[in-house]
Scaffold this motif. Structure first.
Motif, short mmCIF file in Angstrom:
data_model
loop_
_atom_site.label_atom_id
_atom_site.label_comp_id
_atom_site.label_asym_id
_atom_site.label_seq_id
_atom_site.Cartn_x
_atom_site.Cartn_y
_atom_site.Cartn_z
N GLY A 23 0.85 -1.17 0.00
CA GLY A 23 0.00 0.00 0.00
C GLY A 23 0.89 1.23 0.00
O GLY A 23 1.93 1.26 0.66
N VAL A 24 0.49 2.27 -0.75
CA VAL A 24 1.35 3.44 -0.95
C VAL A 24 0.66 4.68 -0.40
O VAL A 24 -0.53 4.91 -0.64
N CYS A 25 1.42 5.49 0.33
CA CYS A 25 0.90 6.73 0.93
C CYS A 25 1.78 7.92 0.53
O CYS A 25 3.01 7.80 0.49
N PHE A 26 1.14 9.06 0.27
CA PHE A 26 1.82 10.35 0.14
C PHE A 26 1.50 11.15 1.39
O PHE A 26 0.32 11.47 1.64
N ILE A 27 2.51 11.50 2.15
CA ILE A 27 2.30 12.09 3.48
C ILE A 27 3.11 13.38 3.62
O ILE A 27 4.28 13.45 3.22
N ILE A 28 2.48 14.36 4.26
CA ILE A 28 3.14 15.66 4.41
C ILE A 28 4.18 15.61 5.53
O ILE A 28 4.10 14.81 6.46
N THR A 29 5.15 16.50 5.40
CA THR A 29 6.21 16.66 6.39
C THR A 29 5.68 16.83 7.81
O THR A 29 4.61 17.38 8.01
N GLY A 30 6.43 16.41 8.80
CA GLY A 30 6.13 16.74 10.20
C GLY A 30 4.90 16.07 10.74
O GLY A 30 4.89 14.86 10.97
N PRO A 31 3.79 16.81 10.98
CA PRO A 31 2.63 16.22 11.64
C PRO A 31 1.98 15.11 10.84
O PRO A 31 1.42 14.18 11.42
N GLY A 32 2.04 15.20 9.50
CA GLY A 32 1.51 14.10 8.70
C GLY A 32 2.24 12.81 8.98
O GLY A 32 1.64 11.74 9.11
N MET A 33 3.54 12.91 9.10
CA MET A 33 4.34 11.73 9.38
C MET A 33 4.15 11.22 10.80
O MET A 33 4.05 10.00 11.02
N THR A 34 4.10 12.11 11.77
CA THR A 34 3.87 11.62 13.13
C THR A 34 2.45 11.06 13.27
O THR A 34 2.22 10.15 14.06
N ASN A 35 1.50 11.57 12.48
CA ASN A 35 0.15 11.01 12.49
C ASN A 35 0.11 9.58 11.96
O ASN A 35 -0.65 8.74 12.45
N ILE A 36 0.92 9.28 10.95
CA ILE A 36 0.88 7.95 10.34
C ILE A 36 1.76 6.94 11.08
O ILE A 36 1.74 5.75 10.79
N ALA A 37 2.49 7.41 12.08
CA ALA A 37 3.47 6.54 12.76
C ALA A 37 2.83 5.28 13.34
O ALA A 37 3.41 4.18 13.24
N THR A 38 1.65 5.39 13.95
CA THR A 38 1.01 4.21 14.54
C THR A 38 0.68 3.17 13.48
O THR A 38 0.88 1.97 13.68
N ALA A 39 0.19 3.62 12.35
CA ALA A 39 -0.12 2.68 11.26
C ALA A 39 1.14 2.01 10.74
O ALA A 39 1.14 0.81 10.42
N MET A 40 2.21 2.75 10.64
CA MET A 40 3.48 2.16 10.20
C MET A 40 3.98 1.14 11.21
O MET A 40 4.49 0.08 10.83
N ALA A 41 3.81 1.44 12.49
CA ALA A 41 4.25 0.50 13.53
C ALA A 41 3.44 -0.79 13.49
O ALA A 41 3.98 -1.89 13.69
N GLN A 42 2.12 -0.69 13.25
CA GLN A 42 1.29 -1.89 13.13
C GLN A 42 1.74 -2.72 11.94
O GLN A 42 1.87 -3.95 12.02
N ALA A 43 2.00 -2.07 10.82
CA ALA A 43 2.47 -2.77 9.63
C ALA A 43 3.84 -3.39 9.85
O ALA A 43 4.12 -4.52 9.40
N TYR A 44 4.71 -2.69 10.55
CA TYR A 44 6.04 -3.22 10.85
C TYR A 44 5.93 -4.49 11.70
O TYR A 44 6.58 -5.49 11.44
N ALA A 45 5.07 -4.43 12.73
CA ALA A 45 4.93 -5.57 13.63
C ALA A 45 4.37 -6.80 12.92
O ALA A 45 4.74 -7.93 13.25
N ASP A 46 3.50 -6.59 11.94
CA ASP A 46 2.85 -7.71 11.25
C ASP A 46 3.47 -8.03 9.90
O ASP A 46 2.91 -8.81 9.12
N SER A 47 4.61 -7.42 9.58
CA SER A 47 5.33 -7.69 8.31
C SER A 47 4.45 -7.40 7.09
O SER A 47 4.25 -8.26 6.23
N ILE A 48 3.94 -6.19 7.04
CA ILE A 48 3.06 -5.76 5.94
C ILE A 48 3.81 -4.76 5.05
O ILE A 48 4.40 -3.81 5.55
N PRO A 49 3.78 -4.96 3.72
CA PRO A 49 4.49 -4.04 2.83
C PRO A 49 3.76 -2.70 2.70
O PRO A 49 2.56 -2.65 2.40
N MET A 50 4.46 -1.62 2.92
CA MET A 50 3.88 -0.28 2.85
C MET A 50 4.96 0.71 2.41
O MET A 50 6.06 0.71 2.97
#
Length: 564
Positions: free
Chosen positions: A90-117
């Motif tokens: 899955g592909v995301c376009f995310i804005i600098t700073g708050p956009g990235m810190t907002n998506i951090a939880t989703a990235m961590a879930q994907a990292y824990a479950d070995s999901i390509p993003m």
């Protein structure tokens, strides 16, 4: 004092210095879109902002469909759900700073479950990186913040690097343990000329193949086993046929992790289920003289959700994994096989063709599985059976359904009691990182990935309030997800957890809004049900409408009707 109409425009000076020249050229942002098309990307999830608009310059003329969530965390969860159904990033376009810190939880879930993003973000211009000048959205080092949530996090300093960096990312997704990749592009690089770079995707390497010696050693151990057993995880999702063939050849019982549900058909006589945290199944695993673990971390959220440290393996252990480090975590193998699950399982079967037929103990195999399943079932209480009835009703009403869960009571029950009919048909956020609010946006991503299949989001009233605005995203994206809300008016599981420890419940009896009114306000269909017949009718009506639908099920009412 005169203020500008749009306060965000105070950063336009920085953008002006990075704006493309009047001379016609392909920008780095446009080249990125072309390359993503070449790698087969269908969707991009993101919220355009002043720092990412130049990433969008090429989107309108491309084949890629853009989906706008209502929060960047939603973008990440949508990408996750899309990836779990398709196996593609899955592909995301995310804005600098708050956009990235907002998506951090989703990235961590994907990292824990070995999901390509793939998360592509902007970042301040090269000359401003790490300056501490107080620029818009500035972090001391955005790349370093996300290095621990990704396979790698890279700053693109030159458009010429883009093809190589994307090739590295897609090599991770296709050929290694899949995990998120973050590529940040400075504002002045996004608009720089990319006229000279190659826009064709790189040929990607195959997954690593297991060594012949390791396969032979594993086959020898398994051929002599009298009580073989298989533990399979999400890393084996592409190897359903090979797993079934080997299990049937060995007459080996098979336990599946949550992300591996469906690898054996739900009525298969060798399927233990996903009950590795329960005493009866644990006893069986201890009795096995050879255990084959394939594509599984052997981690807590699949093998010890009761947190008592009681899971153990006492026989010889053969492990197959695409990650060399993971082979040595949690349980050290007697034979470690580094390679792709499909090739390794097939290779073991081929070698076993040369051995005499495996002879297991008469009380092992299907007979032992039946006894364990029966013993496990006896211990489920009335509420568990009532919630299992909810899931059975969904599966019975909607053929080929994908159920995307949140962290909520019926999902916990389903993790134990539900056997999926096919891989990639049951997944949720209760494993790995264990976040709330995952279910709705992930279900939207799943629906976009599989438009011809019904997709049900199974979520609690507490979890839904984390990402409720994504109902608007579902309407806008024409994703006809069905949201089944299990409403116990608060954080019911935590309430019970506190009471069991003699803690006076605090913070769990939260205000619960009118979900039916809210859903209709977002443009969704909505109704309430309290029994299986009404739920089945509501589900069938929902899929006939082809529009997002919210179905509320109040826990107390459901228990009263189903138990009566």
């Amino acid at each position: 004092m005169n203020f500008p109409e749009n306060p965000i425009c105070f950063d336009e000076a920085a953008l002006a210095t990075a704006a493309p020249s009047p001379v016609s050229h392909r920008t780095c942002g446009e080249a990125l879109v072309r390359l993503l098309e070449g790698y087969g990307v269908e969707y991009v999830f993101g919220i355009p902002g002043v720092h990412t608009v130049e990433l969008y310059r090429g989107i309108a003329a491309s084949s890629i469909r853009h989906v706008t969530p209502r929060h960047e965390q939603g973008a990440g969860f949508m990408a996750d759900g899309y990836a779990r159904v398709t196996g593609n990033p899955g592909v995301c376009f995310i804005i600098t700073g708050p956009g990235m810190t907002n998506i951090a939880t989703a990235m961590a879930q994907a990292y824990a479950d070995s999901i390509p993003m793939l998360v592509v973000s902007s970042v301040n211009a090269r000359r401003e990186l790490g300056s501490g000048d107080g620029r818009l959205h500035e972090l001391p080092s955005q790349r370093n913040v996300f290095a621990g949530l990704t396979a790698f996090s890279h700053t693109l300093y030159d458009p010429a690097e883009l093809p190589q960096v994307l090739a590295r990312a897609f090599a991770v997704f296709k050929s290694a343990r899949p995990r998120p990749v973050h590529i940040e592009i400075p504002l002045d690089v996004i608009v720089a000329s990319a006229n000279g770079i190659a826009l064709s995707p790189a040929p990607l390497p195959a997954k690593p193949h297991a060594s012949a010696a390791a396969l032979a050693e594993a086959a020898f151990l398994l051929s002599s086993a009298r009580r073989p057993l298989i533990l399979a995880g999400g890393g084996a999702l592409s190897a359903a046929a090979q797993l079934r063939e080997l299990a049937e050849r060995l007459q080996a019982p098979v336990a599946l992790t949550i992300n591996a549900k469906g690898l054996l058909p739900c009525a298969h006589p060798l399927l233990i289920g996903s009950t590795q945290s329960l005493p009866e199944t644990r006893a069986m695993i201890r009795e096995a003289d050879v255990v084959l673990a394939v594509g599984t971390e052997l981690g807590e959220t699949d093998y010890d959700v009761v947190f008592d440290g009681g899971f153990s393996i006492e026989g010889s252990l053969v492990r197959i994994d695409i990650d060399a480090q993971q082979l040595m975590r949690n349980f050290r193998p007697d034979v470690g096989i580094l390679g792709d699950a499909e090739q390794a399982l097939g290779g073991i079967s081929d070698i076993l063709d040369k051995f005499e037929s495996v002879v297991i103990e008469p009380t092992w195999g299907a007979a032992r599985v039946a006894a364990v399943r029966s013993a496990v079932c006896v211990n489920y209480d009335g509420p568990a059976h009532a919630q299992k009835r909810l899931i059975d009703t969904i599966v019975g009403a909607l053929r080929n359904v994908i159920i995307v869960g949140d962290s909520t009571s019926p999902v916990y029950v389903g993790n134990f009691m539900h056997d999926a009919s096919a891989p990639r048909s049951w997944f949720n956020s209760s494993t790995g990182y264990g976040t709330l609010g995952y279910g709705l946006p992930a279900a939207i991503g799943a629906q976009l990935a599989a438009p011809r299949r019904p997709v049900v989001c199974l979520i609690g009233d507490g979890g839904l309030q984390f990402t409720l605005p994504e109902l608007a995203s579902a309407v806008e994206a024409r994703a006809p997800v069905v949201v089944v809300v299990w409403n116990n008016f608060g954080y019911g599981e935590i309430r019970k957890y506190m009471a069991a420890r003699d803690i006076v419940p605090v913070g769990v009896d939260i205000f619960t809004p009118d979900f039916i009114a809210l859903a209709r306000g977002f443009g969704c269909d909505a109704t309430s049900v309290d029994n299986p017949k009404a739920l089945a009718a509501a589900l069938q009506h929902a899929v006939s409408r082809q529009a997002p639908t919210v179905i509320e099920v109040r826990e107390a009412d459901w228990f009263a009707k189903v138990s009566s």
